[in-house]
Each structure stands twice: as structure tokens, then as C-alpha cells.
Write a protein that holds these residues in place. Structure first.
Motif, PDB file in Angstrom:
ATOM      1  N   ALA A  26       0.809  -1.217   0.000  1.00  0.00           N
ATOM      2  CA  ALA A  26       0.000   0.000   0.000  1.00  0.00           C
ATOM      3  C   ALA A  26       0.843   1.268   0.000  1.00  0.00           C
ATOM      4  O   ALA A  26       0.493   2.242  -0.663  1.00  0.00           O
ATOM      5  N   VAL A  64      -3.416   4.861  -4.477  1.00  0.00           N
ATOM      6  CA  VAL A  64      -4.757   4.478  -4.014  1.00  0.00           C
ATOM      7  C   VAL A  64      -5.047   3.042  -4.432  1.00  0.00           C
ATOM      8  O   VAL A  64      -5.563   2.234  -3.663  1.00  0.00           O
ATOM      9  N   GLY A  67      -3.338  -0.427  -2.571  1.00  0.00           N
ATOM     10  CA  GLY A  67      -3.746  -0.927  -1.267  1.00  0.00           C
ATOM     11  C   GLY A  67      -5.059  -1.691  -1.269  1.00  0.00           C
ATOM     12  O   GLY A  67      -5.505  -2.177  -0.234  1.00  0.00           O
ATOM     13  N   THR A 105      -8.971   1.034   4.800  1.00  0.00           N
ATOM     14  CA  THR A 105      -8.433   1.132   3.443  1.00  0.00           C
ATOM     15  C   THR A 105      -8.225   2.582   3.046  1.00  0.00           C
ATOM     16  O   THR A 105      -7.205   2.932   2.442  1.00  0.00           O
ATOM     17  N   SER A 109      -4.673   4.242   2.150  1.00  0.00           N
ATOM     18  CA  SER A 109      -4.489   4.892   0.849  1.00  0.00           C
ATOM     19  C   SER A 109      -4.086   6.354   0.996  1.00  0.00           C
ATOM     20  O   SER A 109      -3.228   6.845   0.258  1.00  0.00           O
ATOM     21  N   CYS A 145     -10.541   7.285  -2.856  1.00  0.00           N
ATOM     22  CA  CYS A 145     -10.313   6.231  -1.859  1.00  0.00           C
ATOM     23  C   CYS A 145     -11.631   5.628  -1.393  1.00  0.00           C
ATOM     24  O   CYS A 145     -11.757   4.405  -1.287  1.00  0.00           O
ATOM     25  N   SER A 149     -12.714   1.885  -2.328  1.00  0.00           N
ATOM     26  CA  SER A 149     -12.771   1.015  -1.149  1.00  0.00           C
ATOM     27  C   SER A 149     -14.090   0.254  -1.090  1.00  0.00           C
ATOM     28  O   SER A 149     -14.113  -0.951  -0.843  1.00  0.00           O
TER      29      SER A 149
END
Length: 171
Positions: A26, A64, A67, A105, A109, A145, A149
Motif C-alpha cells: 500500500a 490508491v 492498497g 483502506t 491509501s 479512496c 474502497s
């Protein structure tokens, strides 16, 4: 945010810290890729500006994306091991379980984007953007993100195995 989501956030954050491969993929891998592109390939391309100025926005988005595989794997792992079924029996909000994964997450990120930006400035990246422009960049990064995610969580829920979930998000 509910206390259930905070508990799941703490749980998932601890899982991330205990897995150094997740942190490497990540945060550090996008930096390594950036160094490789700037120093190995940077002189091969003529883009009209310094290559670091050209490559940095793309590297932010790449940070971004790198991860996300861990999130899909973790969500699917929770599903296949039956942990989610255990949480359903308890008095925990169903949305809190997935929200914890999404927030971790996003944090991972955003740390990666900040690290990429810091390394880019160290390599000579110069921007003519104002503070308001940088605030917009942070907002766009946070929105990217959040969207990716939730999409990754959905992929993790839909996959049959944790390995398949991880492969579904390979950039």
C-alpha cells in the motif's frame, strides 16, 4: 460513526499493522515504482515539463489502487472463515463490519498518497497550485479512496476465495 464501526476499525487497523506485506504494497511499493519511473524512465520521455511533475498525479492514483487487494482479501477471508457470521449473532451493526474495512483502506491509501507527495517534493516536484487547489486534490483523493474502497469490499464479498478476491483488484 457508531461505536460498532469504531471497534471494527480498530480490529482491521490491528490486522493491517500485523501484516507487513499489506503496508509494503500500500505505501512502499508505489514509492518504489515512482522512483523507478522517474530515475530509470524519466529521461526517455519528453513531456514538455520535468517528468516528476508529469508523473506525480498518476502516481497518487496508483498509490490508491495498490492498497485495495488486501481489503478484498480481508473481507473475503472474514466471510469464508465465518467471522462475519459470528458478528451477526452479536449485537453489531451489519454496516459497521464493512465500514471498518473501508475506513482502514481509506486511511492506508491516504497515507500512501501523502508519502508519494512527500517523496515527489523531495525529488523536485514543484506545483503552482494554491492551498485551495491542494485542498481540492485532498478531497479528490479521499473521494477516490472511498469509492474504490467500497467497490473493493463488494468484490471481496462476491469472490469465492480470498485469493480470487485479491486477484480481482490487481491494478
Amino acid at each position: 460513526m457508531s461505536t460498532d464501526a469504531l471497534i471494527m476499525l480498530r480490529r482491521n487497523y490491528k490486522h493491517t499493522l500485523r501484516n507487513p506485506v499489506t503496508v509494503f504494497n500500500a505505501v512502499l511499493l508505489p514509492i518504489v515504482i515512482m522512483l523507478m519511473f522517474v530515475y530509470m524512465f524519466g529521461n526517455a520521455f519528453s513531456v514538455g515539463v520535468k517528468y516528476i511533475d508529469y508523473a506525480t498525479p498518476g502516481m497518487m492514483l496508483l498509490a490508491v489502487a495498490y492498497g485495495l487487494g488486501a481489503t478484498a482479501t480481508e473481507v473475503n477471508d472474514d466471510m469464508t472463515k465465518g467471522i462475519i457470521n459470528r458478528f451477526r449473532v452479536m449485537d453489531i451493526s451489519r454496516g459497521a463490519i464493512l465500514t471498518g474495512h473501508v475506513i482502514v483502506t481509506m486511511l492506508r491509501s491516504l497515507v500512501a498518497v501523502a508519502a508519494i507527495t512527500a517523496v515527489a517534493f523531495g525529488l523536485g516536484f514543484r506545483s503552482h497550485a494554491s492551498a485551495l487547489d491542494w485542498l481540492a486534490v485532498a478531497g479528490i483523493a479521499a473521494a477516490a479512496c472511498a469509492a474504490t474502497s467500497w467497490l473493493t469490499v463488494a468484490m471481496g464479498l462476491a469472490a469465492k476465495t480470498p485469493q480470487g478476491a485479491g486477484l480481482a483488484t490487481v491494478p
